[in-house]
Design a protein around this motif. Structure first.
Motif, short mmCIF file in Angstrom:
data_model
loop_
_atom_site.label_atom_id
_atom_site.label_comp_id
_atom_site.label_asym_id
_atom_site.label_seq_id
_atom_site.Cartn_x
_atom_site.Cartn_y
_atom_site.Cartn_z
N VAL A 430 0.83 -1.20 0.00
CA VAL A 430 0.00 0.00 0.00
C VAL A 430 0.87 1.26 0.00
O VAL A 430 0.57 2.24 -0.68
N ALA A 431 1.98 1.21 0.75
CA ALA A 431 2.90 2.35 0.78
C ALA A 431 3.52 2.59 -0.60
O ALA A 431 3.64 3.74 -1.06
N ILE A 432 3.90 1.50 -1.30
CA ILE A 432 4.44 1.63 -2.65
C ILE A 432 3.38 2.17 -3.60
O ILE A 432 3.64 3.07 -4.42
N LEU A 433 2.16 1.64 -3.48
CA LEU A 433 1.04 2.08 -4.32
C LEU A 433 0.76 3.56 -4.12
O LEU A 433 0.63 4.32 -5.09
N THR A 434 0.71 3.99 -2.87
CA THR A 434 0.42 5.39 -2.57
C THR A 434 1.53 6.31 -3.06
O THR A 434 1.27 7.38 -3.62
N SER A 435 2.78 5.89 -2.89
CA SER A 435 3.91 6.71 -3.34
C SER A 435 3.91 6.89 -4.85
O SER A 435 4.14 8.00 -5.36
N ALA A 436 3.65 5.79 -5.57
CA ALA A 436 3.62 5.87 -7.04
C ALA A 436 2.48 6.78 -7.51
O ALA A 436 2.66 7.59 -8.42
N ALA A 437 1.31 6.64 -6.88
CA ALA A 437 0.17 7.48 -7.27
C ALA A 437 0.44 8.95 -6.96
O ALA A 437 0.11 9.84 -7.76
N HIS A 438 1.05 9.21 -5.80
CA HIS A 438 1.35 10.60 -5.42
C HIS A 438 2.38 11.20 -6.38
O HIS A 438 2.27 12.36 -6.78
N THR A 439 3.40 10.41 -6.75
CA THR A 439 4.42 10.88 -7.69
C THR A 439 3.81 11.22 -9.04
O THR A 439 4.09 12.28 -9.63
N MET A 440 2.96 10.33 -9.53
CA MET A 440 2.30 10.58 -10.80
C MET A 440 1.43 11.82 -10.74
O MET A 440 1.53 12.71 -11.61
N SER A 442 1.42 14.39 -8.64
CA SER A 442 2.17 15.63 -8.44
C SER A 442 2.86 16.07 -9.73
O SER A 442 2.89 17.26 -10.06
N SER A 443 3.41 15.09 -10.45
CA SER A 443 4.09 15.41 -11.72
C SER A 443 3.11 15.96 -12.74
O SER A 443 3.40 16.95 -13.43
N VAL A 444 1.95 15.32 -12.85
CA VAL A 444 0.95 15.78 -13.81
C VAL A 444 0.47 17.19 -13.46
O VAL A 444 0.33 18.05 -14.35
N ARG A 445 0.24 17.44 -12.18
CA ARG A 445 -0.20 18.78 -11.77
C ARG A 445 0.87 19.82 -12.09
O ARG A 445 0.55 20.92 -12.57
N GLY A 446 2.13 19.47 -11.84
CA GLY A 446 3.21 20.41 -12.13
C GLY A 446 3.34 20.70 -13.61
O GLY A 446 3.52 21.86 -14.02
N ILE A 447 3.23 19.65 -14.45
CA ILE A 447 3.34 19.84 -15.90
C ILE A 447 2.16 20.66 -16.42
O ILE A 447 2.33 21.52 -17.31
N ALA A 448 0.97 20.42 -15.88
CA ALA A 448 -0.21 21.16 -16.32
C ALA A 448 -0.10 22.65 -15.99
O ALA A 448 -0.74 23.48 -16.65
N MET A 449 0.71 22.99 -14.98
CA MET A 449 0.86 24.40 -14.58
C MET A 449 1.99 25.12 -15.31
O MET A 449 2.16 26.32 -15.15
N LEU A 450 2.77 24.39 -16.12
CA LEU A 450 3.86 25.01 -16.86
C LEU A 450 3.32 25.99 -17.90
O LEU A 450 2.23 25.78 -18.46
N PRO A 451 4.05 27.05 -18.19
CA PRO A 451 3.61 27.99 -19.23
C PRO A 451 3.49 27.29 -20.59
O PRO A 451 4.36 26.50 -20.97
N GLY A 452 2.42 27.55 -21.29
CA GLY A 452 2.23 26.96 -22.61
C GLY A 452 2.01 25.47 -22.57
O GLY A 452 2.38 24.76 -23.52
N ALA A 453 1.41 24.96 -21.50
CA ALA A 453 1.22 23.50 -21.36
C ALA A 453 0.29 22.94 -22.43
O ALA A 453 0.39 21.77 -22.79
N SER A 454 -0.61 23.76 -22.93
CA SER A 454 -1.51 23.28 -23.98
C SER A 454 -1.93 24.44 -24.87
O SER A 454 -1.90 25.60 -24.47
N ILE A 455 -2.30 24.07 -26.09
CA ILE A 455 -2.85 25.04 -27.03
C ILE A 455 -4.36 24.80 -27.08
O ILE A 455 -4.81 23.68 -27.35
N GLU A 456 -5.13 25.83 -26.80
CA GLU A 456 -6.57 25.68 -26.65
C GLU A 456 -7.35 26.23 -27.85
O GLU A 456 -6.83 27.03 -28.63
N ASN A 457 -8.61 25.76 -27.94
CA ASN A 457 -9.60 26.30 -28.89
C ASN A 457 -9.15 26.23 -30.34
O ASN A 457 -9.30 27.17 -31.11
N ILE A 458 -8.56 25.07 -30.72
CA ILE A 458 -8.23 24.83 -32.13
C ILE A 458 -9.21 23.75 -32.62
O ILE A 458 -8.88 22.57 -32.61
N HIS A 459 -10.40 24.14 -33.01
CA HIS A 459 -11.43 23.18 -33.37
C HIS A 459 -11.37 22.84 -34.86
O HIS A 459 -11.52 23.72 -35.71
N PHE A 460 -11.13 21.56 -35.15
CA PHE A 460 -11.05 21.08 -36.52
C PHE A 460 -12.40 20.52 -36.94
O PHE A 460 -13.14 19.97 -36.12
#
Length: 486
Positions: A430-440, A442-460
């Motif tokens: 459970v400790a390994i499971l929780t650590s892996a989930a927390h790492t994932m 936290s990383s995703v949240r950090g990447i999502a907050m980076l400048p220019g993380a996504s380009i929006e409103n490009i509707h094809f």
């Protein structure tokens, strides 16, 4: 050709008799000109187009009889409710009608009157007016709500105010498959409660529930948005990665048992042992697939693994493109409207991209991970722009962290379940499971907050999607030819 037929049938909507005449004519022409390969082959392709158009017309025209006006209904909750401040949103099966009716329902939530919880399997008596799917006309951009309801086999929608209460309801009138689905949903709820007892909570619980049992009810809008922006939303859907972990574990154990039995019998009954092994694999793979909800991605993975197991019985070489095409055919035969399911489209295009862009030379694990992520993202990028108008800029960076963490999470989650009798070791897992989930997370949240993380409103639109796919293929072929010429 079958897929082309489904798309054409959705546009044309010809009478059944016309499709019947056209299909019989194609079969007759193909049979009459068997000695002419071109004519015969053309007849088969035309027949596949007609069959696809016919099936999608049947699926779109089928409507259950929905009672008019307000009535009292006996219903059973069959999905994990999504709880908001003022309502429960869940799926109901109404069972006191001549034919059971599946309803997408919103129920007013009042903690004092009804309590804070509603669970799969709860019986309800509700007073409401049902709105047939055929009468739903809401659409937003490329999203057609009526089609989405049909794809997911809903018969009606309903908004229930305060006229509902819990009751013991008999479910004998429910279809057998729906009873199995409901039991599976209840099992997922029990497993989620077990996660809570082990100390998982908040975002960690939501992430692990989504990744291991397919329950996304705890994912809030912010969390979904962060994973979408970072290019890691695919990890929240059960797919081939998750099922492959189960397959590897079970196949490893069964291979050991099979080798022992073959050695013990002196090689006799080799085919019988392999056949029994394949049957057991089918049972476990499809049992797990049903338990986690039969989403398009997990169904695709289960079908492909099953086909690989069948081919392995005869020691034939695997043909990944043929296997993927046959898998799509099987799913669309059962539900041709799945072609418009976003999960179906993304799942199959991601796997097709991985197969198509597969490098000729062997790469190390790190380059393989990058190539796998890039291949899948290139394959789904036009569809993401079409459906969501968003392009993730740091998807490679996100997947470098997310994919290894995903393997750890899935393996450790299985270990947590298996080690329930051994509490001490289970706590370590459970400790390994929780650590892996927390790492994932936290990383995703950090990447999502980076400048220019996504380009929006490009509707094809549809034409632009096709043009972008053609461009990607052309650039890739030029890249391959350039490498080959050096």
């Amino acid at each position: 050709m079958f897929i082309l037929g489904i798309a054409l049938g959705d546009i044309l909507m010809l009478p059944f008799a016309v499709y019947a005449v056209l299909l019989i004519s194609a079969i007759a022409i193909g049979s009459w000109f068997m000695r002419f390969p071109i004519v015969s082959s053309l007849s088969v392709h035309v027949g596949a187009i007609i069959a696809g158009a016919w099936l999608v017309t049947i699926a779109k025209e089928y409507n259950k009889a929905i009672p008019v006006g307000r009535h009292y209904y006996e219903a059973v909750v069959v999905s994990q409710p999504v709880i908001t401040d003022k309502s429960f949103k869940c799926d109901l099966w109404i069972v006191n009608t001549p034919e059971p009716i599946k309803v997408k329902a919103t129920l007013l939530r009042d903690a004092q009157l009804y309590g804070d919880t509603l669970r799969p399997g709860d019986g309800l008596v509700v007073s409401t007016a049902l709105k047939a799917v055929a009468d739903v006309d809401y659409s937003d951009g490329h999203f057609d709500y009526q089609r989405w309801l049909r794809v997911n086999h809903y018969d009606a929608t309903a908004y229930v105010w305060q006229d509902w209460q819990r009751e013991q309801i008999k479910i004998s009138n429910l279809p057998t498959m729906e009873k199995i689905r409901m039991r599976a949903t209840m099992w997922r709820g029990n497993l989620q409660e077990n996660y809570r007892r082990l100390g998982l909570e908040d975002r960690t619980l939501a992430l692990i529930s989504a990744m291991t049992i397919g329950d996304k009810s705890l994912l809030d809008d912010q969390m979904r948005d962060e994973y979408s922006i970072s290019g890691a939303s695919h990890i929240l859907a059960l797919s081939g990665l998750h099922l492959m972990v189960l397959f590897v574990i079970v196949n490893y154990i069964m291979n050991g048992i099979a080798k022992f039995l073959i050695g013990y019998t002196g090689g006799k009954g080799r085919l019988t042992i392999k056949f029994i092994k394949a049957l057991l694999l089918f049972g476990l793979i499809w049992g797990f697939t049903i338990l986690v909800g039969l989403s398009p991605s997990i169904t695709r993975a289960a079908t492909m693994i099953s086909l690989y197991a069948v081919v392995d019985l005869d020691n034939r070489p695997h043909q990944p493109f043929n296997t993927l095409a046959f898998t799509a055919l099987v799913i669309l035969l059962f539900n041709p409207l799945s072609l418009w399911d976003v999960g179906f489209q993304l799942s199959f295009m991601a796997v097709l991209g991985i197969f198509f862009f597969q490098p000729k030379r062997r790469l190390n694990w790190f380059l393989s991970l990058l190539w796998l992520s890039l291949s899948a993202q290139l394959a789904v990028a036009p569809l993401l722009l079409y459906h969501f108008g968003r392009l993730s800029c740091y998807f490679l960076l996100a997947n470098i962290v997310v994919v290894p963490c995903a393997y750890i999470i899935v393996y450790s989650a299985f270990a947590v379940l298996l080690l329930t009798p051994v509490a001490i070791i289970q706590r370590w897992m459970v400790a390994i499971l929780t650590s892996a989930a927390h790492t994932m997370d936290s990383s995703v949240r950090g990447i999502a907050m980076l400048p220019g993380a996504s380009i929006e409103n490009i509707h094809f639109d549809g034409v632009q999607v096709v043009a972008l796919y053609v461009l990607i293929i052309c650039v890739y072929r030029i890249f391959c030819l350039t490498l080959h010429s050096k």
